[in-house]
Design an enzyme around this catalytic site. Sequence first.
Site, PDB file in Angstrom:
ATOM      1  N   GLU A 289     -33.428 -12.349 -27.105  1.00  0.00           N
ATOM      2  CA  GLU A 289     -31.975 -12.229 -26.677  1.00  0.00           C
ATOM      3  C   GLU A 289     -31.448 -13.411 -25.560  1.00  0.00           C
ATOM      4  OE1 GLU A 289     -30.572  -8.342 -25.548  1.00  0.00           O
ATOM      5  OE2 GLU A 289     -29.331  -8.408 -27.296  1.00  0.00           O
ATOM      6  N   HIS A 310     -57.866  -6.576 -36.514  1.00  0.00           N
ATOM      7  CA  HIS A 310     -58.222  -6.175 -38.033  1.00  0.00           C
ATOM      8  C   HIS A 310     -57.296  -6.111 -39.012  1.00  0.00           C
ATOM      9  CE1 HIS A 310     -62.197  -4.774 -36.490  1.00  0.00           C
ATOM     10  NE2 HIS A 310     -61.462  -4.788 -35.393  1.00  0.00           N
ATOM     11  N   LYS A 424     -22.592  -5.721 -35.738  1.00  0.00           N
ATOM     12  CA  LYS A 424     -21.778  -4.541 -35.713  1.00  0.00           C
ATOM     13  C   LYS A 424     -20.539  -4.531 -36.488  1.00  0.00           C
ATOM     14  CE  LYS A 424     -23.417  -4.321 -30.824  1.00  0.00           C
ATOM     15  NZ  LYS A 424     -23.123  -4.683 -29.589  1.00  0.00           N
TER      16      LYS A 424
HETATM   17  O1  PA5 Z   1     -29.267  -6.939 -23.063  1.00  0.00           O
HETATM   18  C1  PA5 Z   1     -28.425  -6.587 -23.431  1.00  0.00           C
HETATM   19  O2  PA5 Z   1     -27.257  -6.982 -22.900  1.00  0.00           O
HETATM   20  C2  PA5 Z   1     -28.275  -5.741 -24.668  1.00  0.00           C
HETATM   21  O3  PA5 Z   1     -29.594  -5.505 -25.230  1.00  0.00           O
HETATM   22  C3  PA5 Z   1     -27.615  -4.323 -24.202  1.00  0.00           C
HETATM   23  O4  PA5 Z   1     -28.484  -3.756 -23.279  1.00  0.00           O
HETATM   24  C4  PA5 Z   1     -27.657  -3.368 -25.540  1.00  0.00           C
HETATM   25  O5  PA5 Z   1     -26.742  -3.827 -26.534  1.00  0.00           O
HETATM   26  C5  PA5 Z   1     -26.986  -1.756 -25.036  1.00  0.00           C
HETATM   27  O6  PA5 Z   1     -25.797  -2.222 -24.457  1.00  0.00           O
HETATM   28  P1  PA5 Z   1     -24.977  -1.280 -23.671  1.00  0.00           P
HETATM   29  O7  PA5 Z   1     -25.876  -0.722 -22.209  1.00  0.00           O
HETATM   30  O8  PA5 Z   1     -23.652  -1.805 -23.210  1.00  0.00           O
HETATM   31  O9  PA5 Z   1     -24.768   0.164 -24.586  1.00  0.00           O
END
Ligand code: PA5
Length: 439
Positions: A289, A310, A424
């Site tokens: 990310e 394996h 989303k």
């Molecule tokens: O690293 C990030 O920002 C994302 O992975 C969020 O943690 C994830 O989308 C969850 O978001 P939130 O804590 O707002 O529900």
Amino acid sequence: MNTIKLYTEHLSKFVNERDMSSIHKELIEAKRTLLDGSGLGSDFLGWVDLPNNVSAEELENIKKDVKTLSGKAKIFVVIGIGGSYLGARAVIEALQSEFSPFENNSEHPYIVYAGHTLSEDYYYQLLQLLDKSDYAVAVISKSGTTTEPAVAFRIIKSHMEQKYGKEEAARRTIAITDARRGALHDIAIQSGYHIYVIPDNVGGRFSVLTPVGLLPIAMAGYDIEKLLRGAQDMRKVCVDKDSYEENPAMLYAALRNILYRKGRKVEILANFVPHLKYISEWWKQLYGESEGKDGKGIMPHSLSFTTDLHSMGQYVQDGERLMFETVLSVAKPQHEVSIPKDEQNLDGINYLLGKTLTEINHNAELGTIMAHYDGNVPVLRIEVPSVDEYVLGQLIYFFEFACGISGYTLKVNPFDQPGVEAYKKNMFRLLGKPGYESK
Ligand code: PA5
């Protein structure tokens, strides 16, 4: 310090001294940018000093909640996704017995997870478990508006209120969210839940050392002060030192960027102990990310050996040469198991007598590293002395700091995630969410 170490001998035919010295300047610059907050995403640098900034009051509150809820819950449901889920699970699964669900002698509740999936069968099965067990919940979302945890919390909240009544359900619920905004914040205020705040300047995937990770980890019975001490000690090294010899985060960030520039677009994090599977999941999120954007970035992948030798072992040995491998190696196990003697030796493994399983596993590890190197895969080895809270604290901070400087070296913003919005929007439109109608 009882510290993690990086070994680079199985990189020598891929990375040379000149590569290392020429990228060093870029890394120093990336580190300066990170520490003086002059780079992209600088609103989200709160994690850099986090190990030193967790207040005594917050730790005390966590301890109190652990004591109260451990007394009345056998199951603790942690609801969250992505950065609001993976860090806690990574630490808990690294430390707990693989067989904890079958042991019911712990003073602490067993942690189960929700909000990380939309599988109907998963929630059906979870509700069946919650029907017959006493439980409490932490619902974790920084934005407070993420669909998956919101759906899970609505289902579990309704179950809890039917099982315990509204007031007791509220006493069994902790919300970890933004200080001021978001639907979860509003629900928590209205329902009177105990709230922990996720600092504004710490993004989800860098939030494991906030209550997002600390509360579930403590609830599972692990020592969060020790975890923070590990992170503090690693922070000092990462922040104060610049040389490859003294700062493992600089070395790791340098090597992965050099290898990426030489065409190694995939990094495999390989472990030889299944307890570390979720460390790999957390690491994949952290790097995927943070770096996978603007058409760039190493793709993080993970394997658990020897199991995957394996299966995927074939590809790593013989397939496309697009990867390098980072082996997460554990020097010392927590426990010993010896191989029993068998006079008949029909299985032919008496040659292993007198060796510990770890010795056998280490030889499998070294054999694998040598084979992959011979098969033209660059292999870096990160050795952790053992798996405990102190070492995990170091490992978390090490990976976070290396990610920050690696991302800046790649010239991306390591602290945003614009790409996760695309699915989303489609999902909301398909489900008819108001404001997302097709044009
Ligand atoms: O690293 C990030 O920002 C994302 O992975 C969020 O943690 C994830 O989308 C969850 O978001 P939130 O804590 O707002 O529900």
